[in-house]
Scaffold this active site. Structure first.
Site, PDB file in Angstrom:
ATOM      1  CG  ASN A   1      42.597  38.641  30.149  1.00 57.57           C
ATOM      2  OD1 ASN A   1      41.402  38.892  30.198  1.00 57.57           O
ATOM      3  ND2 ASN A   1      43.422  38.931  31.152  1.00 57.57           N
TER       4      ASN A   1
ATOM      5  CG  ASP B   1      48.462  34.143  35.743  1.00 58.48           C
ATOM      6  OD1 ASP B   1      47.903  34.585  36.766  1.00 58.48           O
ATOM      7  OD2 ASP B   1      47.987  33.234  35.041  1.00 58.48           O
TER       8      ASP B   1
ATOM      9  CE  LYS C   1      55.296  52.502  17.610  1.00 55.86           C
ATOM     10  NZ  LYS C   1      54.846  53.080  16.351  1.00 55.86           N
TER      11      LYS C   1
ATOM     12  CG  PHE D   1      35.034  34.102  38.770  1.00 54.13           C
ATOM     13  CD1 PHE D   1      34.631  34.768  39.919  1.00 54.13           C
ATOM     14  CD2 PHE D   1      34.108  33.854  37.773  1.00 54.13           C
ATOM     15  CE1 PHE D   1      33.322  35.183  40.073  1.00 54.13           C
ATOM     16  CE2 PHE D   1      32.790  34.268  37.914  1.00 54.13           C
ATOM     17  CZ  PHE D   1      32.398  34.935  39.058  1.00 54.13           C
TER      18      PHE D   1
ATOM     19  CE  LYS E   1      43.303  28.040  38.663  1.00 49.41           C
ATOM     20  NZ  LYS E   1      42.682  28.563  37.475  1.00 49.41           N
TER      21      LYS E   1
ATOM     22  CE  LYS F   1      44.778  31.286  42.751  1.00 45.82           C
ATOM     23  NZ  LYS F   1      44.724  32.379  41.779  1.00 45.82           N
TER      24      LYS F   1
HETATM   25  O1  C5P Z   1      45.112  30.775  39.246  1.00 44.11           O
HETATM   26  P1  C5P Z   1      44.134  31.542  38.423  1.00 44.11           P
HETATM   27  O2  C5P Z   1      44.717  32.823  37.894  1.00 44.11           O
HETATM   28  O3  C5P Z   1      43.460  30.795  37.345  1.00 44.11           O
HETATM   29  O4  C5P Z   1      42.993  31.912  39.491  1.00 44.11           O
HETATM   30  C1  C5P Z   1      41.921  32.658  39.131  1.00 44.11           C
HETATM   31  C2  C5P Z   1      41.412  33.467  40.290  1.00 44.11           C
HETATM   32  O5  C5P Z   1      42.507  34.127  40.925  1.00 44.11           O
HETATM   33  C3  C5P Z   1      40.487  34.571  39.840  1.00 44.11           C
HETATM   34  O6  C5P Z   1      39.522  34.766  40.848  1.00 44.11           O
HETATM   35  C4  C5P Z   1      41.414  35.767  39.678  1.00 44.11           C
HETATM   36  O7  C5P Z   1      40.732  36.992  39.837  1.00 44.11           O
HETATM   37  C5  C5P Z   1      42.436  35.529  40.771  1.00 44.11           C
HETATM   38  N1  C5P Z   1      43.770  36.009  40.458  1.00 44.11           N
HETATM   39  C6  C5P Z   1      44.341  36.993  41.247  1.00 44.11           C
HETATM   40  N2  C5P Z   1      45.611  37.431  40.988  1.00 44.11           N
HETATM   41  C7  C5P Z   1      46.323  36.899  39.985  1.00 44.11           C
HETATM   42  C8  C5P Z   1      45.773  35.886  39.185  1.00 44.11           C
HETATM   43  C9  C5P Z   1      44.493  35.467  39.447  1.00 44.11           C
HETATM   44  O8  C5P Z   1      43.676  37.492  42.159  1.00 44.11           O
HETATM   45  N3  C5P Z   1      47.540  37.349  39.755  1.00 44.11           N
END
Ligand code: C5P
Length: 432
Positions: free
Chosen positions: A239, A308, A318, A352, A366, A370
């Site tokens: 990304n 994600d 490859k 974040f 979130k 979380k």
């Molecule tokens: O749910 P989202 O991915 O938008 O949440 C963002 C936050 O969660 C960020 O702080 C990111 O570093 C963390 N994150 C994580 N592991 C993931 C996805 C996001 O720690 N697989």
């Protein structure tokens, strides 16, 4: 630079060694067609004479409020009203402290207080003065209302970069031009910003008085950048995150005395001095590194943009192109932060949330889901916020629903604000 033509610019000069640089600034502005009115503080005259600035600005320089009997009563108001822009170059710790505390005891501070025009401060002072938490709190407080051009850095004997040198003139002019053009009339109206932030500042001051406003003895884990999820030995999914925000946090925390572990995806940024860099590639690598260090850390700031999903199969060779389409099946990566939230002991957890829509709703969800202490939310569609930029415009969102809104500021300063907020939380914990 047509933008300066016929603009009325009040240049405030305060008593620092960089005061002589105000002469060049005044000279450039006048050359560009601005009408410049200089106001000096009494101590500024120890560094540069009013006559020099008067000659360059082609206007009498004001120093003493009471020099012309009766005139002072209206002059500060007249100048305040007439100004299109205020530039305070250099701005000393003393001047910043006075304005931050509502003191108006000379022509410059009085006029700044009376004006509705935007004000740009270019601080310049000794590195230790600039690093002084009281000065930083004053700057932090003023940021809600005024604009700042950050001082430049110089290397300190201890190996860290120290800030304090007046920013380059070109940078001051660029910020001033941007502020003038943006048409953001004056300070933000108090209702928008100040109430919440001022309480926050009070908390910080209290924390400071109790001697915990410093990171020595604390371990901070920061994650930064994007992860890479391999498709085959050559290709990957990633990304737009560059890691700038996380590196700025790591750097600021190290400067404040923390032990810093920075778990970062691939990036071009150099490791900040004194920071332990753990280079990773995929979300699963990050998960392993973060969970390994988690039990021993006091603070986790997860600014990384973690993928994600990852390709379900990583091809050993490859992938060759064929005639038809190629379907890539993805599977979920572990949510690292959610996992940390579940097993949280005493750690302060900061997440974040980069969003493109419904910022507050998504971020609020979130922060609770979380189990975070707060989340730093930014709308990445806005100019000056998000990926790759040097500035950011964020909101801190708390599980209680409280929101602290910060104005647009350099990522280094957003980093400072995050660390200040973490200290407030640690301080509250100590009280409980
Ligand atoms: O749910 P989202 O991915 O938008 O949440 C963002 C936050 O969660 C960020 O702080 C990111 O570093 C963390 N994150 C994580 N592991 C993931 C996805 C996001 O720690 N697989």
């Amino acid at each position: 630079m047509m933008m300066w033509h016929n603009k009325f610019v009040v240049v405030g000069v305060t008593g620092g060694i960089a005061a002589y640089k105000a002469a060049e600034l005044v000279s450039v502005l006048t050359r560009e067609g601005a009408e410049v009115q200089v106001i000096m503080t009494a101590s500024a005259q120890q560094f540069i004479t009013p006559l020099t600035l008067q000659t360059l600005s082609k206007n009498p320089v004001i120093v003493d409020m009471f020099a012309e009997p009766k005139a002072w009563e209206v002059q500060h108001v007249a100048l305040a009203d007439k100004a299109d822009l205020f530039l305070v170059v250099p701005a000393t710790a003393n001047l910043i402290g006075k304005v931050a505390n509502g003191i108006a005891d000379d022509m410059l501070t009085t006029t700044i207080m009376a004006t509705r025009a935007p004000v740009v401060f270019a601080p310049a002072m000794n590195v230790h003065m600039y690093a002084n938490p009281i000065v930083q709190m004053n700057i932090h407080k003023l940021r809600g209302f005024y604009h700042f051009v950050e001082p430049g850095s110089g290397r300190l004997a201890c190996g860290y970069e120290g800030k304090g040198r007046l920013a380059e003139l070109s940078e001051i002019l660029e910020t001033a031009g941007r502020v003038l053009n943006s048409g953001t009339s004056a300070q933000q109206t108090p209702g928008e910003y100040s109430n919440r932030v001022v309480t926050n500042i009070n908390d910080q001051l209290e924390a400071q008085q109790c001697g915990v406003a410093d990171y020595s003895g604390l371990t901070v884990l920061v994650t930064a950048g994007a992860t890479r999820e391999a498709i085959d030995p050559i290709r990957f999914i990633t990304n737009r995150s560059t890691g700038k925000m996380g590196f700025a946090i790591a750097e600021a925390a190290a400067r404040r005395g923390a032990r810093v572990i920075l778990v970062a995806g691939p990036t071009n940024l150099p490791a900040p001095p004194g920071v332990e860099l753990v280079a990773i590639e995929s979300a699963r690598d990050m998960y392993a590194a973060v969970t390994e260090h988690y039990p021993g850390v006091d603070v986790v700031i997860k600014s990384a943009a973690v993928a994600d999903y990852r390709p379900k199969q990583r091809a050993g060779q490859k992938i060759k192109k064929g005639e038809g389409d190629l379907i890539l099946e993805l599977e979920r990566n572990p949510d690292i932060l959610a996992q940390l939230g579940k097993t949280k002991q005493r750690q302060v957890l900061v997440g974040f949330a980069a969003e493109t829509n419904d910022l507050i709703r998504h971020a609020s969800d979130k922060v609770r889901r979380k189990n975070l202490d707060f989340i730093v939310a930014n709308d990445v569609t806005q100019a000056g916020a998000g990926f790759g930029t040097d500035t950011n415009m964020v909101k801190f969102i708390f599980p209680t629903g409280e929101i602290h809104e910060l104005p647009m500021m350099p990522k280094s300063e957003v980093a400072g604000a995050i660390l200040d907020q973490v200290l407030v939380i640690l301080r509250q914990r100590d009280k409980e």
